[in-house]
Design a protein around this motif. Sequence first.
Motif, PDB file in Angstrom:
ATOM      1  N   VAL A   1       0.851  -1.190   0.000  1.00  0.00           N
ATOM      2  CA  VAL A   1       0.000   0.000   0.000  1.00  0.00           C
ATOM      3  C   VAL A   1       0.888   1.241   0.000  1.00  0.00           C
ATOM      4  N   SER A   2       0.586   2.183  -0.882  1.00  0.00           N
ATOM      5  CA  SER A   2       1.320   3.454  -0.913  1.00  0.00           C
ATOM      6  C   SER A   2       0.864   4.326   0.240  1.00  0.00           C
ATOM      7  N   ARG A   3       1.813   4.739   1.086  1.00  0.00           N
ATOM      8  CA  ARG A   3       1.522   5.549   2.258  1.00  0.00           C
ATOM      9  C   ARG A   3       2.349   6.825   2.237  1.00  0.00           C
ATOM     10  N   GLY A   4       1.923   7.817   3.011  1.00  0.00           N
ATOM     11  CA  GLY A   4       2.761   8.975   3.255  1.00  0.00           C
ATOM     12  C   GLY A   4       3.815   8.643   4.298  1.00  0.00           C
ATOM     13  N   VAL A   5       4.717   9.571   4.543  1.00  0.00           N
ATOM     14  CA  VAL A   5       5.807   9.357   5.504  1.00  0.00           C
ATOM     15  C   VAL A   5       5.921  10.566   6.427  1.00  0.00           C
ATOM     16  N   PHE A   6       6.028  10.307   7.733  1.00  0.00           N
ATOM     17  CA  PHE A   6       6.243  11.356   8.734  1.00  0.00           C
ATOM     18  C   PHE A   6       7.539  11.084   9.497  1.00  0.00           C
ATOM     19  N   ILE A   7       8.255  12.124   9.852  1.00  0.00           N
ATOM     20  CA  ILE A   7       9.303  12.047  10.852  1.00  0.00           C
ATOM     21  C   ILE A   7       8.821  12.861  12.043  1.00  0.00           C
ATOM     22  N   GLY A   8       8.809  12.232  13.225  1.00  0.00           N
ATOM     23  CA  GLY A   8       8.311  12.890  14.421  1.00  0.00           C
ATOM     24  C   GLY A   8       9.428  13.183  15.400  1.00  0.00           C
ATOM     25  N   SER A   9       9.211  14.187  16.231  1.00  0.00           N
ATOM     26  CA  SER A   9      10.163  14.590  17.254  1.00  0.00           C
ATOM     27  C   SER A   9       9.458  14.584  18.608  1.00  0.00           C
TER      28      SER A   9
ATOM     29  N   GLN B   1       4.350  13.852  25.905  1.00  0.00           N
ATOM     30  CA  GLN B   1       4.329  12.410  25.646  1.00  0.00           C
ATOM     31  C   GLN B   1       3.818  12.096  24.239  1.00  0.00           C
ATOM     32  N   GLY B   2       4.184  12.936  23.303  1.00  0.00           N
ATOM     33  CA  GLY B   2       3.808  12.732  21.911  1.00  0.00           C
ATOM     34  C   GLY B   2       4.945  13.112  20.985  1.00  0.00           C
ATOM     35  N   PHE B   3       4.600  13.227  19.700  1.00  0.00           N
ATOM     36  CA  PHE B   3       5.573  13.576  18.673  1.00  0.00           C
ATOM     37  C   PHE B   3       5.060  14.757  17.859  1.00  0.00           C
ATOM     38  N   ASP B   4       5.881  15.776  17.727  1.00  0.00           N
ATOM     39  CA  ASP B   4       5.588  16.852  16.793  1.00  0.00           C
ATOM     40  C   ASP B   4       5.999  16.400  15.392  1.00  0.00           C
ATOM     41  N   VAL B   5       5.258  16.840  14.397  1.00  0.00           N
ATOM     42  CA  VAL B   5       5.615  16.514  13.015  1.00  0.00           C
ATOM     43  C   VAL B   5       6.795  17.388  12.609  1.00  0.00           C
ATOM     44  N   LEU B   6       7.935  16.748  12.410  1.00  0.00           N
ATOM     45  CA  LEU B   6       9.153  17.454  12.032  1.00  0.00           C
ATOM     46  C   LEU B   6       9.267  17.576  10.516  1.00  0.00           C
ATOM     47  N   TRP B   7       8.815  16.539   9.825  1.00  0.00           N
ATOM     48  CA  TRP B   7       8.896  16.491   8.353  1.00  0.00           C
ATOM     49  C   TRP B   7       7.858  15.498   7.875  1.00  0.00           C
ATOM     50  N   GLN B   8       7.297  15.747   6.689  1.00  0.00           N
ATOM     51  CA  GLN B   8       6.442  14.749   6.064  1.00  0.00           C
ATOM     52  C   GLN B   8       6.581  14.819   4.558  1.00  0.00           C
ATOM     53  N   SER B   9       6.328  13.693   3.909  1.00  0.00           N
ATOM     54  CA  SER B   9       6.473  13.610   2.457  1.00  0.00           C
ATOM     55  C   SER B   9       5.383  14.413   1.759  1.00  0.00           C
ATOM     56  N   LYS B  10       5.687  14.897   0.578  1.00  0.00           N
ATOM     57  CA  LYS B  10       4.710  15.662  -0.193  1.00  0.00           C
ATOM     58  C   LYS B  10       3.623  14.761  -0.766  1.00  0.00           C
ATOM     59  N   ASN B  11       3.972  13.509  -0.980  1.00  0.00           N
ATOM     60  CA  ASN B  11       2.995  12.577  -1.564  1.00  0.00           C
ATOM     61  C   ASN B  11       3.205  11.195  -0.955  1.00  0.00           C
ATOM     62  N   THR B  12       2.639  10.186  -1.586  1.00  0.00           N
ATOM     63  CA  THR B  12       2.803   8.811  -1.104  1.00  0.00           C
ATOM     64  C   THR B  12       3.797   8.096  -2.013  1.00  0.00           C
ATOM     65  N   PRO B  13       5.036   7.890  -1.559  1.00  0.00           N
ATOM     66  CA  PRO B  13       6.035   7.237  -2.408  1.00  0.00           C
ATOM     67  C   PRO B  13       5.644   5.813  -2.761  1.00  0.00           C
ATOM     68  N   LYS B  14       6.030   5.399  -3.942  1.00  0.00           N
ATOM     69  CA  LYS B  14       5.765   4.027  -4.375  1.00  0.00           C
ATOM     70  C   LYS B  14       6.543   3.066  -3.502  1.00  0.00           C
ATOM     71  N   PRO B  15       5.879   2.090  -2.888  1.00  0.00           N
ATOM     72  CA  PRO B  15       6.607   1.146  -2.021  1.00  0.00           C
ATOM     73  C   PRO B  15       7.547   0.256  -2.818  1.00  0.00           C
ATOM     74  N   VAL B  16       8.737   0.051  -2.288  1.00  0.00           N
ATOM     75  CA  VAL B  16       9.747  -0.808  -2.919  1.00  0.00           C
ATOM     76  C   VAL B  16       9.921  -2.029  -2.026  1.00  0.00           C
ATOM     77  N   PRO B  17       9.372  -3.179  -2.418  1.00  0.00           N
ATOM     78  CA  PRO B  17       9.399  -4.348  -1.531  1.00  0.00           C
ATOM     79  C   PRO B  17      10.802  -4.846  -1.187  1.00  0.00           C
ATOM     80  N   PHE B  18      11.708  -4.829  -2.161  1.00  0.00           N
ATOM     81  CA  PHE B  18      13.005  -5.464  -1.952  1.00  0.00           C
ATOM     82  C   PHE B  18      14.120  -4.436  -2.002  1.00  0.00           C
ATOM     83  N   GLY B  19      15.009  -4.477  -0.982  1.00  0.00           N
ATOM     84  CA  GLY B  19      16.190  -3.627  -0.976  1.00  0.00           C
ATOM     85  C   GLY B  19      15.896  -2.233  -0.469  1.00  0.00           C
TER      86      GLY B  19
END
Length: 417
Positions: free
Chosen positions: A383-391, A396-414
């Motif tokens: 499933v193509s998902r977005g990506v977040f980096i939290g801080s 007791q939570g995470f602020d959104v430090l960075w997130q992807s502009k779109n949903t990158p194509k998942p690469v199963p191998f490597g």
Amino acid sequence: MSGFSRRSFLQATGLATAALATPIGMPAIIRSARAASGPVKLGCLFSSSGTMANIEGRLNYVVRMAADEINAKGGVNGRTIEVAVSDPASDWPLYAQIGKQMLEQEKVAALFGCWTSVSRKSVLPVVEQADGLLFYPLHFEGEENSKNVVYVNSPPASSVLPAVDYLMGDDGVSAKRFFMLGSDYVWPRTINKLLKGYWKSKGIPEIALKEEYVPLGFSNFQTLVNQIRAFADEGGGKPIVVLTVVGSSIPDFLREFANQGIRATDIPVLGLDMVEADLEGLNTEPLVGHLNCWAYLQNAKGAANKAFLKQWADYVKAKGVPFKGNVAIDPMVSAYDSVHLWAMAAAKAGSFDVPEVRKAFAGLSFDCPSGYKIAMTAENNYVSRGVFIGSVNEQQGFDVLWQSKNTPKPVPFGLQG
């Protein structure tokens, strides 16, 4: 567990109620599943005891919440959804045994479950032999592509790599040295193997890497944190910790890290399995700035997330759920998405038969609480998902430090850059 009778096995796994209440004749768990007019069954393989209980147990409830939501709108193909919940007790072989029981005895249309990769890999031959479906809600090491598993979360190229690149870049800390600390099983070892290959391609020398593993459920991190301090003191560039311990080991590590007075400004920790629930009960003031990476963070912006958080809080209150209504984690959202993706595929197929449902995956999309429109293709079951980096923040939570502009194509191998 091989010595269990069918009755005692059902009792131990929490599946006994329906069977024991059945009149003489065919057991209800089989009879109701075969009745075309009865509910369609889904099975949960999430532990509510053992080392994974605090984080994994809440996924049982969110699957039921999603099913209730779908049932309130009329169900799927004219039938309501019934969810069978079990407790594999963080015991990896038991996931496979219960999964087999659910597929063969309860005739569930799909399984939703597993957190660790070792539990998923124990269930994999079961669903492949039965041609069943397992919806797996965790980001993981990739290197697998089965037609019988829907990989709802992200492989390394879509989750780990953006976070590592961030920390290595000017926007991060220009990391040059990496201490890898993980639980001793397939996910941490495979992630670290892939990362070592990636760092080699970037010119990072082996002397700048250190790798240690601890047993699942490990709690005494004093010596290892001392090793991390010594590694940092060697010099040679900014060090970071890539943390792949899981379950109860995560708060235990964070507590020791803070106790030794190490701040994120000294040695940042990138916790690849760290979620909001791991911070419950911790004083996060000394942990501010440590990082995670997921396809969802509770502090994601947008109406979809607000609606999901309210729905979860209301459900917890109404059903007496033994988890906090104000804490949501990525695998909860991925499990919620999973039920909706399965329901959409079954409705599109006009069938609950796995081959027909599988054919219907291509072209499905769903508005995830993360704010991204997740999607499936005919290429694989990823499933193509977005990506977040939290801080980590002080609440007791995470602020959104960075997130992807779109949903990158998942690469199963490597792990590809």
